[in-house]
Design a protein around this motif. Structure first.
Motif, PDB file in Angstrom:
ATOM      1  N   PRO A   1      86.112   0.786  79.947  1.00  0.00           N
ATOM      2  CA  PRO A   1      85.638   0.667  81.335  1.00  0.00           C
ATOM      3  C   PRO A   1      86.725   0.077  82.221  1.00  0.00           C
ATOM      4  CG  PRO A   1      84.002  -0.194  79.793  1.00  0.00           C
ATOM      5  CD  PRO A   1      85.235   0.052  78.992  1.00  0.00           C
ATOM      6  N   ILE A   2      86.797   0.512  83.471  1.00  0.00           N
ATOM      7  CA  ILE A   2      87.824  -0.004  84.376  1.00  0.00           C
ATOM      8  C   ILE A   2      87.656  -1.499  84.580  1.00  0.00           C
ATOM      9  CG2 ILE A   2      88.679   0.065  86.752  1.00  0.00           C
ATOM     10  CD1 ILE A   2      88.315   3.057  86.738  1.00  0.00           C
ATOM     11  N   VAL A   3      86.438  -1.940  84.863  1.00  0.00           N
ATOM     12  CA  VAL A   3      86.156  -3.383  84.925  1.00  0.00           C
ATOM     13  C   VAL A   3      85.045  -3.650  83.921  1.00  0.00           C
ATOM     14  CG1 VAL A   3      85.572  -5.336  86.395  1.00  0.00           C
ATOM     15  CG2 VAL A   3      86.690  -3.349  87.406  1.00  0.00           C
ATOM     16  N   GLU A   4      85.388  -4.355  82.855  1.00  0.00           N
ATOM     17  CA  GLU A   4      84.403  -4.535  81.787  1.00  0.00           C
ATOM     18  C   GLU A   4      83.828  -5.941  81.773  1.00  0.00           C
ATOM     19  OE1 GLU A   4      85.977  -3.967  77.916  1.00  0.00           O
ATOM     20  OE2 GLU A   4      87.394  -5.627  78.025  1.00  0.00           O
ATOM     21  N   LYS A   5      82.669  -6.044  81.156  1.00  0.00           N
ATOM     22  CA  LYS A   5      82.008  -7.336  81.005  1.00  0.00           C
ATOM     23  C   LYS A   5      82.801  -8.213  80.039  1.00  0.00           C
ATOM     24  CE  LYS A   5      77.429  -5.217  81.485  1.00  0.00           C
ATOM     25  NZ  LYS A   5      76.201  -4.840  80.751  1.00  0.00           N
TER      26      LYS A   5
ATOM     27  N   SER B   1      80.279   0.307  94.559  1.00  0.00           N
ATOM     28  CA  SER B   1      79.508   1.153  93.639  1.00  0.00           C
ATOM     29  C   SER B   1      80.406   2.130  92.883  1.00  0.00           C
ATOM     30  CB  SER B   1      78.446   1.935  94.412  1.00  0.00           C
ATOM     31  OG  SER B   1      79.042   2.770  95.384  1.00  0.00           O
ATOM     32  N   GLU B   2      81.576   2.429  93.447  1.00  0.00           N
ATOM     33  CA  GLU B   2      82.462   3.400  92.819  1.00  0.00           C
ATOM     34  C   GLU B   2      83.212   2.824  91.618  1.00  0.00           C
ATOM     35  OE1 GLU B   2      83.216   6.161  96.780  1.00  0.00           O
ATOM     36  OE2 GLU B   2      84.634   4.556  96.326  1.00  0.00           O
ATOM     37  N   LEU B   3      83.164   1.510  91.448  1.00  0.00           N
ATOM     38  CA  LEU B   3      83.737   0.877  90.262  1.00  0.00           C
ATOM     39  C   LEU B   3      82.659   0.365  89.320  1.00  0.00           C
ATOM     40  CD1 LEU B   3      86.738  -1.125  91.774  1.00  0.00           C
ATOM     41  CD2 LEU B   3      86.868   0.863  90.256  1.00  0.00           C
ATOM     42  N   ALA B   4      81.395   0.540  89.709  1.00  0.00           N
ATOM     43  CA  ALA B   4      80.277   0.036  88.906  1.00  0.00           C
ATOM     44  C   ALA B   4      79.810   1.083  87.897  1.00  0.00           C
ATOM     45  CB  ALA B   4      79.113  -0.349  89.819  1.00  0.00           C
ATOM     46  N   GLU B   5      79.307   0.591  86.773  1.00  0.00           N
ATOM     47  CA  GLU B   5      78.710   1.488  85.776  1.00  0.00           C
ATOM     48  C   GLU B   5      77.334   1.915  86.247  1.00  0.00           C
ATOM     49  OE1 GLU B   5      77.032   1.034  81.262  1.00  0.00           O
ATOM     50  OE2 GLU B   5      79.113   0.424  81.603  1.00  0.00           O
ATOM     51  N   ARG B   6      77.068   3.226  86.238  1.00  0.00           N
ATOM     52  CA  ARG B   6      75.775   3.762  86.660  1.00  0.00           C
ATOM     53  C   ARG B   6      75.217   4.645  85.548  1.00  0.00           C
ATOM     54  NH1 ARG B   6      78.011   6.256  92.129  1.00  0.00           N
ATOM     55  NH2 ARG B   6      79.972   5.985  90.995  1.00  0.00           N
ATOM     56  N   ASP B   7      73.966   5.029  85.696  1.00  0.00           N
ATOM     57  CA  ASP B   7      73.317   5.840  84.669  1.00  0.00           C
ATOM     58  C   ASP B   7      74.042   7.166  84.457  1.00  0.00           C
ATOM     59  OD1 ASP B   7      71.416   3.875  84.361  1.00  0.00           O
ATOM     60  OD2 ASP B   7      69.955   4.824  85.692  1.00  0.00           O
ATOM     61  N   ASP B   8      74.574   7.736  85.539  1.00  0.00           N
ATOM     62  CA  ASP B   8      75.181   9.066  85.446  1.00  0.00           C
ATOM     63  C   ASP B   8      76.706   9.051  85.514  1.00  0.00           C
ATOM     64  OD1 ASP B   8      75.178   8.167  88.030  1.00  0.00           O
ATOM     65  OD2 ASP B   8      74.490  10.036  88.949  1.00  0.00           O
TER      66      ASP B   8
ATOM     67  N   ILE C   1      80.300   6.419  84.288  1.00  0.00           N
ATOM     68  CA  ILE C   1      80.956   5.175  83.882  1.00  0.00           C
ATOM     69  C   ILE C   1      82.435   5.293  84.234  1.00  0.00           C
ATOM     70  CG2 ILE C   1      81.539   3.630  81.973  1.00  0.00           C
ATOM     71  CD1 ILE C   1      79.082   4.646  80.500  1.00  0.00           C
ATOM     72  N   PRO C   2      82.940   4.490  85.178  1.00  0.00           N
ATOM     73  CA  PRO C   2      84.372   4.528  85.502  1.00  0.00           C
ATOM     74  C   PRO C   2      85.191   3.988  84.331  1.00  0.00           C
ATOM     75  CG  PRO C   2      83.090   3.423  87.229  1.00  0.00           C
ATOM     76  CD  PRO C   2      82.211   3.534  86.032  1.00  0.00           C
TER      77      PRO C   2
ATOM     78  N   GLY D   1      80.627  -2.555  77.738  1.00  0.00           N
ATOM     79  CA  GLY D   1      80.425  -1.677  78.882  1.00  0.00           C
ATOM     80  C   GLY D   1      80.954  -2.237  80.188  1.00  0.00           C
ATOM     81  N   GLY D   2      80.711  -1.462  81.262  1.00  0.00           N
ATOM     82  CA  GLY D   2      81.169  -1.849  82.578  1.00  0.00           C
ATOM     83  C   GLY D   2      80.189  -2.787  83.269  1.00  0.00           C
TER      84      GLY D   2
END
Length: 252
Positions: free
Chosen positions: A150-154, A83-90, A92-93, A159-160
């Motif tokens: 983003p650290i890991v992007e689509k 979850s710490e590398l995932a894009e979240r609502d609050d 974005i890594p 976005g992430g």
């Protein structure tokens, strides 16, 4: 116990934030406290090496798997939850969360469990994986302060990635490693790669650092534990292993 095991699985899969069954057990007078030696869910060195080598071979055949190598190396080396590398609502890594201090030490700023921000030390051994991944994406070798990628992007879309998408990348390599190990050593030896969850990478990295002799306090802070006692309970198995070794020589 079954419900508690189920919630433990949900927590490892980043679906649940806590284990309500654990709280209920504390108030139950009929339950006996468990004092067994618990093994950390982790890979050993040979299993980890095979997993990483498999990811590199996959990337050699298809460069799309460069994301997988980077993700595996980051989660294991820096003890990250998926979850710490995932894009979240609050949160974005982004790449600028990698930063250098005035002593040229690299750090990664993480928004972790309990909505706490922490900085994780980035070892020199990880930098080649960071550079390799960024160059594959057409970026400069190392990130700068204005790098908002983003650290890991689509691959498709902007976005992430979500936690589930990242977990899928991990399991792509686990499935391939399972097939490789099964063909070499049989089903029994390969089974562990079916049992592994992405959270095992965090356990693997932290356990190996403890075994290497790194200070417990430093590992605990990188993990984001609020207390060293948590790190000690979950990751330090040395005393139990020594007890088992010394006990083997007992005679009837």
């Amino acid at each position: 116990s079954a419900i508690s095991g189920f919630y433990t699985h949900l927590m490892e899969s980043e679906i649940a934030l806590g284990n309500p069954a654990g709280l209920a057990k504390k108030d139950c007078k009929r339950l006996v406290k468990d004092a067994q030696v618990k093994e950390t869910k982790r890979l050993d060195q040979a299993q980890w090496d095979l997993l990483l080598i498999t990811a590199e071979k996959m990337a050699d055949e298809d460069s799309l798997f460069e994301r997988n190598i980077f993700l595996l190396a980051a989660m294991k080396t820096m003890f990250l939850r998926i979850s710490e590398l995932a894009e979240r609502d609050d949160w974005i890594p982004v790449m600028s969360h990698f930063w250098q201090d005035d002593k040229k030490n690299w750090w990664l700023k993480i928004y972790g469990k309990g909505k706490k921000i922490r900085d994780i030390s980035v070892p020199d051994s990880f930098l080649p994986y960071l550079e390799r991944y960024r160059l594959w994406r057409g970026l400069p070798a190392l990130p700068g302060r204005q790098d908002k990628q983003p650290i890991v992007e689509k691959i498709r879309g902007a976005g992430g990635m979500s936690g589930r998408q990242l977990a899928r990348l991990v399991h792509q390599v686990l499935d391939k490693t399972y097939e490789t190990m099964r063909s070499r050593s049989g089903e029994k030896a390969a089974q562990i790669f079916k049992d592994v969850s992405p959270h095992w990478l965090r356990h693997t990295g932290a356990s190996m650092e403890i075994e290497r002799g790194r200070a417990l306090k430093d590992v605990s802070e990188d993990l984001g534990h609020s207390s060293m006692a948590t790190t000690d309970t979950v990751y330090v198995q040395t005393s139990a292993k020594k007890r088992a070794e010394s006990g083997k020589s007992r005679e009837v």
